[in-house]
Design a protein around this motif. Structure first.
Motif, PDB file in Angstrom:
ATOM      1  N   HIS A   1      29.468  39.182  36.093  1.00  0.00           N
ATOM      2  CA  HIS A   1      30.144  37.896  36.306  1.00  0.00           C
ATOM      3  C   HIS A   1      31.492  38.092  36.993  1.00  0.00           C
ATOM      4  O   HIS A   1      31.978  37.204  37.691  1.00  0.00           O
ATOM      5  N   VAL A   2      32.117  39.253  36.777  1.00  0.00           N
ATOM      6  CA  VAL A   2      33.414  39.522  37.406  1.00  0.00           C
ATOM      7  C   VAL A   2      33.272  39.535  38.923  1.00  0.00           C
ATOM      8  O   VAL A   2      34.105  38.978  39.653  1.00  0.00           O
ATOM      9  N   ARG A   3      32.211  40.131  39.409  1.00  0.00           N
ATOM     10  CA  ARG A   3      31.995  40.185  40.855  1.00  0.00           C
ATOM     11  C   ARG A   3      31.564  38.821  41.409  1.00  0.00           C
ATOM     12  O   ARG A   3      31.968  38.457  42.523  1.00  0.00           O
ATOM     13  N   LYS A   4      30.766  38.114  40.668  1.00  0.00           N
ATOM     14  CA  LYS A   4      30.385  36.763  41.107  1.00  0.00           C
ATOM     15  C   LYS A   4      31.620  35.880  41.236  1.00  0.00           C
ATOM     16  O   LYS A   4      31.720  35.061  42.154  1.00  0.00           O
ATOM     17  N   ASP A   5      32.559  36.072  40.310  1.00  0.00           N
ATOM     18  CA  ASP A   5      33.798  35.320  40.360  1.00  0.00           C
ATOM     19  C   ASP A   5      34.650  35.736  41.565  1.00  0.00           C
ATOM     20  O   ASP A   5      35.304  34.909  42.200  1.00  0.00           O
ATOM     21  N   LEU A   6      34.627  37.017  41.894  1.00  0.00           N
ATOM     22  CA  LEU A   6      35.390  37.512  43.034  1.00  0.00           C
ATOM     23  C   LEU A   6      34.910  36.890  44.341  1.00  0.00           C
ATOM     24  O   LEU A   6      35.735  36.532  45.210  1.00  0.00           O
ATOM     25  N   ILE A   7      33.603  36.738  44.491  1.00  0.00           N
ATOM     26  CA  ILE A   7      33.045  36.204  45.736  1.00  0.00           C
ATOM     27  C   ILE A   7      33.583  34.801  46.039  1.00  0.00           C
ATOM     28  O   ILE A   7      33.671  34.377  47.195  1.00  0.00           O
ATOM     29  N   LYS A   8      34.006  34.079  44.995  1.00  0.00           N
ATOM     30  CA  LYS A   8      34.584  32.739  45.200  1.00  0.00           C
ATOM     31  C   LYS A   8      35.887  32.791  45.990  1.00  0.00           C
ATOM     32  O   LYS A   8      36.337  31.767  46.512  1.00  0.00           O
ATOM     33  N   CYS A   9      36.486  33.982  46.075  1.00  0.00           N
ATOM     34  CA  CYS A   9      37.756  34.126  46.793  1.00  0.00           C
ATOM     35  C   CYS A   9      37.550  34.404  48.280  1.00  0.00           C
ATOM     36  O   CYS A   9      38.526  34.613  49.012  1.00  0.00           O
ATOM     37  N   ASN A  10      36.306  34.431  48.736  1.00  0.00           N
ATOM     38  CA  ASN A  10      36.043  34.761  50.129  1.00  0.00           C
ATOM     39  C   ASN A  10      36.600  33.690  51.058  1.00  0.00           C
ATOM     40  O   ASN A  10      36.687  32.511  50.705  1.00  0.00           O
TER      41      ASN A  10
ATOM     42  N   ASP B   1      35.987  27.943  55.769  1.00  0.00           N
ATOM     43  CA  ASP B   1      36.679  26.962  56.610  1.00  0.00           C
ATOM     44  C   ASP B   1      37.698  26.156  55.817  1.00  0.00           C
ATOM     45  O   ASP B   1      38.647  25.594  56.386  1.00  0.00           O
ATOM     46  N   LYS B   2      37.507  26.097  54.493  1.00  0.00           N
ATOM     47  CA  LYS B   2      38.367  25.253  53.654  1.00  0.00           C
ATOM     48  C   LYS B   2      39.402  26.049  52.862  1.00  0.00           C
ATOM     49  O   LYS B   2      40.311  25.456  52.277  1.00  0.00           O
ATOM     50  N   GLN B   3      39.257  27.374  52.779  1.00  0.00           N
ATOM     51  CA  GLN B   3      40.210  28.158  51.981  1.00  0.00           C
ATOM     52  C   GLN B   3      40.430  29.525  52.619  1.00  0.00           C
ATOM     53  O   GLN B   3      39.559  30.062  53.302  1.00  0.00           O
ATOM     54  N   ASN B   4      41.599  30.076  52.377  1.00  0.00           N
ATOM     55  CA  ASN B   4      41.926  31.404  52.892  1.00  0.00           C
ATOM     56  C   ASN B   4      42.778  32.138  51.866  1.00  0.00           C
ATOM     57  O   ASN B   4      43.963  31.858  51.706  1.00  0.00           O
ATOM     58  N   TRP B   5      42.147  33.066  51.164  1.00  0.00           N
ATOM     59  CA  TRP B   5      42.848  33.860  50.168  1.00  0.00           C
ATOM     60  C   TRP B   5      43.187  35.250  50.729  1.00  0.00           C
ATOM     61  O   TRP B   5      43.476  36.172  49.974  1.00  0.00           O
ATOM     62  N   ASP B   6      43.134  35.388  52.041  1.00  0.00           N
ATOM     63  CA  ASP B   6      43.437  36.669  52.713  1.00  0.00           C
ATOM     64  C   ASP B   6      42.472  37.775  52.288  1.00  0.00           C
ATOM     65  O   ASP B   6      42.859  38.943  52.183  1.00  0.00           O
ATOM     66  N   THR B   7      41.242  37.398  52.041  1.00  0.00           N
ATOM     67  CA  THR B   7      40.230  38.366  51.624  1.00  0.00           C
ATOM     68  C   THR B   7      39.009  38.267  52.525  1.00  0.00           C
ATOM     69  O   THR B   7      38.629  37.188  52.981  1.00  0.00           O
TER      70      THR B   7
END
Length: 531
Positions: free
Chosen positions: A296-305, A308-314
């Protein structure tokens, strides 16, 4: 060779003189022209010999036919020219190598006995092992007062994939029916076999139980009484609530299922990959590639990708290993992934094998807080070797880390360098062997029983493990083979932490992480006020 050529020449000259003397009467009968010619030849021969003797002429340059004839008369002895000595450096000694002998194994199905049973180090080693070796004492502290009894060991059997016995320098395995993931068990066994080839005759007799699954299984809360006797169980990672004994993972000797070569080769490849671009010229974002489905930790990380609507610098890339195997692992070569300024580490089902490769890239590792630790991470310090990322608010924490690093490039680059140097130096293959050596040696000191070879156990060696395999598995075992004993002894194990030292060290790590959290909070509060 020059002496041989000169001797050959002088013998030839003497023979000519004796021939001339024996046939002097004949020469009296020849014509005047022939007589003069022979005298000139004799004079020329003696003159050339004299000039060669005093060193004015290098006869070897003009007497190739004589050289060849002289060499043909030399007995068939191999002369090995030693390595030229470099000033202030010792000459590299000639060492016998013992390659994999599958021919002998295939004929007899028995382990060869040609490998040395002991060795004498050619170079002394008075260096102290890296600081993280001190955690060996902490991992074995639970048995310090009671020792390890036969009863305690047998309690571990229900969790173990195999029992490993070292007896008089030979290794035996008792395998259990429990399923082992991929070929972890084989490469773990192979690694211990290589340890005995690297340090022959130095390991004491011992018995251990090994579990090749991911998560720890010996809960500390169940063994808090002084006489509770926790079962000693080796595995690749543990956590702060468990007593499992951490051991270097199988991939140090190769991971055929993912095309990852043995550690020596990987370090060399990653070092070359680092040279392709300077840190400041790398892509100024945080990079991660892996399988997001394992936790689940990695699934949660993918949300930071980035979208077009968000940029978390990842920049996050899900990895499909089945597909990679079909296309020849073209997109998963680790040495090709040192291209971004920041690398993200995130645990998988437990700790992740990817950890050491991520740290080796010369880029700051953005380390998402993990519940698990392997054998070396406890020696690394936030803000010195890596940048701590909050597990509870990954996206914001990653964004701040990238923004901070791009605003403090000198400091960010130094963190990347320090983490990478830790891996390339304190974690090079020789140190990994040293860690295993000291871990097993300290464990053996705690045994309160004599190791025995069970009836169902079989002897293992490099040949018994590698020769039946093919493909990448065979290739990696051949590549990871220790062909000769070590040049030196193991490094010297540092002493245990005293309680105050350990408290200070842990507080240093906690405070460094708290400081980053404080900076994050200030950053986001400042942004919110501007909006």
């Amino acid at each position: 060779m020059k002496e041989i050529l000169l001797n050959s020449f002088w013998n030839k000259s003497n023979n000519i003189i004796s021939i001339v003397g024996a046939k002097w009467k004949y020469l009296k009968r020849v014509t005047t022209t022939t007589y003069v010619t022979l005298l000139l030849f004799l004079f020329l021969t003696i003159t050339v010999s004299a000039l060669s003797y005093v060193g004015w002429i290098d006869l070897a340059k003009y007497s190739v036919h004589v050289k060849k004839k002289a060499e043909s008369m030399i007995p068939s002895v191999v002369f090995i020219e030693p390595d030229k000595k470099v000033e202030n450096q010792p000459m590299k000694p000639q060492i016998l190598e013992y390659p994999l002998d599958c021919n002998a194994w295939n004929k007899t199905n028995t382990c060869p006995t040609t490998y040395p049973k002991s060795y004498k180090p050619l170079n002394p080693n008075n260096s102290t092992c890296p600081e993280y070796f001190r955690w060996i004492h902490e991992d074995l502290r639970h048995w310090k007062n009671t020792g390890i009894t036969r009863e305690m060991l047998e309690k571990s059997k229900k969790y173990a994939h195999f029992r490993l016995i070292i007896l008089d320098g030979r290794i035996y395995i008792e395998r259990y029916a429990k399923y082992s993931i991929e070929t972890r068990h084989l490469f773990t066994m192979y690694g211990i076999v290589q340890l005995l080839r690297f340090y022959p005759g130095k390991l004491p007799n011992l018995e251990i139980m090994f579990d090749t699954d991911d998560r720890p299984v010996i809960p500390e809360r169940e063994f808090r009484r002084p006489d509770s006797g926790p079962p000693p169980l080796f595995r690749y990672c543990s956590d702060w609530q468990s007593l499992d004994i951490v051991f270097p993972d199988w991939s140090f000797w190769g991971w055929g299922e993912t095309n990852i070569r043995p550690w020596r080769s990987m370090l060399k490849n990653i070092k070359e990959g680092n040279k392709r671009s300077k840190w400041k010229d790398r892509i100024p974002f945080a990079y991660w590639r892996g399988n997001p489905l394992v936790s689940h930790v990695r699934k949660d990380l993918i949300k930071c990708n980035v979208t077009d609507k968000q940029n978390w610098d990842t920049l996050l890339y899900p990895q499909d290993w089945k597909n990679q195997s079909k296309i020849g692992y073209k997109e998963s070569n680790i040495e090709d992934q040192c291209t971004h300024r920041y690398k993200i580490y995130v645990e998988g089902w437990a700790w992740s094998v990817s950890e050491k490769y991520i740290f080796a890239c010369d880029s700051p590792t953005l380390y998402i807080e993990s519940h698990f630790y392997d054998f070396f991470i406890r020696g690394m310090i936030p803000q010195q070797h890596y940048w701590p990322i909050s597990d509870n608010d990954k996206c914001k924490s990653l964004k701040f880390a990238v923004q901070w690093g791009n605003s403090h490039t000198h400091k960010a680059e130094s963190i990347g360098k320090a983490g990478s140097e830790f891996i390339h130096e304190d974690m090079k293959m020789e140190r990994v062997f040293d860690y295993i050596y000291h871990l097993l040696n300290e464990y053996a000191k705690l045994q309160r029983f004599d190791p025995i070879v069970p009836q169902d156990a079989t002897e293992i060696c490099s040949e018994s493990l590698a020769c039946p395999l093919d493909g990448l598995w065979r290739k990696f075992m051949e590549e990871g083979l220790e062909k000769s004993p070590s040049y030196s002894d193991p490094c010297i194990l540092p002493p245990p932490y005293d309680p105050q030292q350990l408290k200070t060290f842990v507080e240093q790590k906690v405070n460094a992480t708290k400081q980053v959290r404080s900076w994050e909070s200030e950053y986001w509060s400042s942004l919110n006020k501007k909006q």
